[in-house]
Design an enzyme around this catalytic site. Structure first.
Site, short mmCIF file in Angstrom:
data_model
loop_
_atom_site.label_atom_id
_atom_site.label_comp_id
_atom_site.label_asym_id
_atom_site.label_seq_id
_atom_site.Cartn_x
_atom_site.Cartn_y
_atom_site.Cartn_z
N HIS A 196 2.18 4.13 -10.19
CA HIS A 196 1.04 4.64 -9.75
C HIS A 196 0.48 4.01 -8.47
O HIS A 196 0.00 4.72 -7.52
CB HIS A 196 -0.01 4.88 -10.98
CG HIS A 196 -1.23 5.38 -10.52
ND1 HIS A 196 -2.37 4.50 -10.27
CD2 HIS A 196 -1.74 6.64 -10.34
CE1 HIS A 196 -3.47 5.38 -10.04
NE2 HIS A 196 -3.13 6.55 -9.98
N GLU B 207 2.12 5.05 -5.40
CA GLU B 207 1.74 6.47 -5.09
C GLU B 207 0.64 6.44 -4.41
O GLU B 207 0.39 6.81 -2.98
CB GLU B 207 1.48 7.32 -6.33
CG GLU B 207 0.69 8.71 -5.88
CD GLU B 207 0.14 9.44 -7.10
OE1 GLU B 207 -0.92 9.94 -7.04
OE2 GLU B 207 0.36 9.29 -8.48
N HIS B 208 -0.39 5.50 -4.64
CA HIS B 208 -1.54 5.28 -3.72
C HIS B 208 -1.24 4.88 -2.22
O HIS B 208 -1.69 5.34 -1.01
CB HIS B 208 -2.49 4.22 -4.52
CG HIS B 208 -3.59 5.15 -5.37
ND1 HIS B 208 -4.74 4.99 -5.20
CD2 HIS B 208 -3.13 5.56 -6.55
CE1 HIS B 208 -5.40 5.91 -6.27
NE2 HIS B 208 -4.06 6.22 -6.96
N GLU C 277 -6.61 -1.28 -2.01
CA GLU C 277 -6.28 -0.23 -3.15
C GLU C 277 -6.70 -0.93 -4.43
O GLU C 277 -6.81 0.01 -5.32
CB GLU C 277 -5.00 0.08 -3.01
CG GLU C 277 -4.69 1.58 -3.26
CD GLU C 277 -5.31 2.66 -2.51
OE1 GLU C 277 -5.69 3.77 -2.77
OE2 GLU C 277 -5.89 2.28 -1.29
N GLU D 267 -10.60 4.67 -10.32
CA GLU D 267 -10.09 5.72 -10.86
C GLU D 267 -9.84 5.29 -12.52
O GLU D 267 -9.95 6.43 -13.23
CB GLU D 267 -8.58 5.88 -10.33
CG GLU D 267 -7.88 7.13 -10.73
CD GLU D 267 -6.35 7.30 -10.14
OE1 GLU D 267 -5.67 8.00 -10.89
OE2 GLU D 267 -6.31 6.73 -9.12
#
Length: 491
Positions: free
Chosen positions: A102, A105-106, A175, A182
Site C-alpha cells: 500500500h 501505491e502512494h 507520505e 488514512e
C-alpha cells in the site's frame, strides 16, 4: 477488499450491454420485491438475457514471451480504461514489512526521472483523464481512464510510474503522515475496523491476517530498501496483467506493452520465494466492551474455500439467500430473505443492519455475518442468524432460483462501464488465468439447486469452528463456545 477511499468511474456502455443490464435489472426487481408472483413473469426476460449473453464481446488474453499477459475487451464509445494489475498485496508481506504494498501505491504517483508529480497531475488533467489505484490482500492495480486517442500515453504513464518511480527518502517520510491519516479514517469506519480485526483473529498464518495498511510502527519504520526489495520480488512479469476495455484494440495494446513495459523482472532474485504460506484458520475471538459506544458491532465467520473451488458460487447463492438489511433503506417486511424479513418485522431486536458475506481468496475463504444493533436482545439476534444459516439445509428450489437470478442481475449491472470491466478482467485473469465468459458463468450458477445449497451448508457450517469480533455494549452476548454450539444445535 478495496480501499474505501477509492473512486469509481463510469463511462458510456455499448447498447447491447445496457440492454442486458436493463433486462436483468427488471428481473431482479420482480424477484426481490414480488416473490409472490413466482418466476413465470420473468422467464421471458431471462430467455432474452440468455440470448443477449451470446453477443457480449470476447475477452482476449495473450501471453508475451517475457511472461506479461495482455487482456482486452474491445468495445464502443470514445473512452477507454487501461490498467496494470499485479498479483500481490498484503498477503505476500511479512510481519516486518506489512503495509509496504500500500505504501508503494502512494509513492508511485510522486514522480519519475522524466515526470515530476506536478507534470503527472497537469498532463492527466489536460487530457481529461483519471488515475486511480488500489491495494487489496492479494492484488494491486493501477488504473487510467482516458479518451481513446490517449490510450498509448496513459499506458506510458502507468509504465513509467511503476518501472521508474524515484522513491525518494523525502517523499517516503512525507507520505508516512498521509498514510497514518488514512489509517485513522479507516479505523473510524467500524465495518472496516471490525472486518480487519476478523481477519487477524481468524488466520494465524498465510498472510491473510495482515491488514492492507499495516501497523503504525511499520508505517513509521519502512525504508526505501524495503520498497525496492518488494518491487524486485513481487512485480515480476508472471504476476502482471495489462488490461484494456472500451475503445481499445487488442493488437495495439500488445504492441504498446512490448514497447513500454520492458523493465519488469521475469523472476524474483535467486533464492527468494514469493509464495504465500498455507492459511491456518483458528477458532478465536476478540471482544472489546465499550458501554459508551451506542451500538454493538458483531462479526463472525467460518472457514470456506478459495476462488477455484466449485463451492464458491454456491456460497454466493447462500449469501444471497440470507441477504442484507439496513434500517435506513425503508425496505423490510417484504424482503424475500426470511432472515431480513424477520429482523425488519420485530422491532425488539433493535437491529440497525445485518450483512451476510462470502469472502473468497486464492485458497481459502470466510463466510459469516456482520451485525449492528442496540444493546438488548443481542443473544437472540445472533442466535437467529445462526439459525437461519442452519435452515439453508431446508431451502426450496424456488428460493434458490430467485437467488440465482438476483446474482446474475448484479453481475451484469455491476459491469456497466469500461473501468468496471477492466477491474473484472484483471482480477479474473490473475485468479483463474482467464476471464470466465458470462455464458459459462451463468451456466454454472444455473446448475446450483437446493440440494447443492444444502450440501455446502452442511460441509462448511455444520459443527465447525467459528471466529468472531465483537465491539461495543456486548455484556449479554454469549461466548464463543455458544457460537460454536449454534453451528450444530438450534438450542
Amino acid at each position: 477488499q478495496n480501499n474505501p477511499q477509492r473512486e469509481r468511474e463510469r463511462s458510456a456502455a455499448p447498447p447491447h450491454r445496457e440492454t442486458v443490464g436493463d433486462m436483468l435489472g427488471l428481473a431482479r426487481v420482480f424477484a426481490t420485491r414480488c416473490p409472490q408472483v413466482g418466476f413465470g413473469a420473468v422467464r421471458g426476460l431471462q430467455t432474452a438475457v440468455s440470448s443477449a449473453l451470446l453477443h457480449l464481446p470476447e475477452t482476449k488474453v495473450t501471453t508475451l514471451p517475457n511472461g506479461l499477459r495482455v487482456a482486452t475487451e474491445e468495445g464502443f464509445g470514445e473512452t477507454a480504461t487501461v490498467a496494470i494489475f499485479i498479483g500481490t498485496g498484503s498477503r505476500f508481506e511479512t510481519e516486518q514489512n506489512n503495509g509496504v504494498a500500500h505504501f508503494l501505491e502512494h509513492l508511485s504517483f510522486k514522480g519519475t526521472p522524466s515526470l515530476t508529480r506536478r507534470d503527472l497531475e497537469v498532463e492527466i488533467e489536460n487530457m481529461g483523464g483519471h488515475l486511480n489505484a488500489f491495494t487489496s490482500r492479494e492484488q494491486t492495480a493501477y488504473i487510467a481512464k482516458v479518451m481513446k486517442q490517449d490510450v498509448g500515453r496513459a499506458l506510458e504513464i502507468l509504465g513509467d510510474i511503476l518501472q521508474n518511480s524515484k522513491l525518494e527518502e523525502s517523499d517516503i517520510d512525507a507520505e508516512r503522515s498521509v498514510i497514518l491519516r488514512e489509517m485513522d479514517e479507516v479505523n473510524s469506519n467500524m465495518q472496516e475496523f471490525v472486518m480487519d480485526k476478523l481477519h487477524s483473529v481468524a488466520f494465524r498464518s498465510g498472510g491473510l491476517q495482515h491488514t492492507i495498511l499495516g501497523p503504525e510502527e511499520n508505517i513509521q519504520s519502512l525504508k526505501r530498501k524495503d520498497l525496492v526489495d518488494f518491487v524486485q520480488t513481487q512485480y515480476t512479469t508472471d504476476r502482471i496483467v495489462v488490461v484494456g476495455a472500451g475503445a481499445v484494440k487488442h493488437e495495439e495494446l500488445i504492441a504498446l506493452t512490448e514497447k513500454l513495459l520492458t523493465k519488469f523482472p521475469t523472476a524474483p532474485p535467486q533464492g527468494v520465494s514469493v509464495q504465500a504460506e498455507e492459511p491456518v484458520f483458528v477458532s478465536n475471538d476478540l471482544r472489546i466492551t465499550n458501554n459508551d459506544f451506542p451500538l454493538a458491532h458483531i462479526a463472525f465467520a467460518v472457514r470456506t474455500c478459495g476462488f477455484n473451488d466449485p463451492d464458491t458460487l454456491t456460497l454466493m447463492v447462500m449469501q444471497q439467500l440470507l441477504g442484507s438489511y439496513d434500517v435506513t433503506t425503508g425496505s423490510g417486511k417484504n424482503l424475500s430473505s426470511p432472515l431480513c424479513s424477520r429482523i425488519a418485522s420485530d422491532n425488539s431486536f433493535k437491529c440497525h443492519s445485518v450483512m451476510c458475506f462470502s469472502t473468497p481468496y486464492t485458497d481459502t475463504g470466510l463466510f459469516g455475518a456482520y451485525l449492528v444493533a442496540e444493546h438488548g436482545r443481542l443473544d437472540d439476534l445472533v442466535h437467529l442468524v445462526f439459525t437461519e444459516i442452519r435452515k439453508l439445509t431446508e431451502v426450496s428450489e424456488e428460493e434458490v432460483a430467485r437467488a440465482r437470478n438476483q446474482i446474475k442481475a448484479s453481475l451484469l449491472v455491476d459491469l456497466d462501464g469500461s473501468t468496471q470491466v477492466t477491474e473484472d478482467i484483471g482480477r479474473q485473469v490473475l485468479t483463474f488465468g482467464r476471464r470466465i465468459p458470462m455464458v459459462e458463468l451463468f451456466a454454472r450458477i444455473d446448475a446450483i439447486d437446493a440440494k447443492q445449497v444444502q450440501r455446502v451448508t452442511n460441509k462448511y457450517f455444520y459443527d465447525k469452528d467459528v471466529a468472531s469480533v465483537c465491539f461495543g455494549p456486548i455484556q449479554n452476548l454469549p461466548d464463543l463456545g455458544t457460537f460454536r454450539r449454534w453451528t450444530y444445535s438450534l438450542l
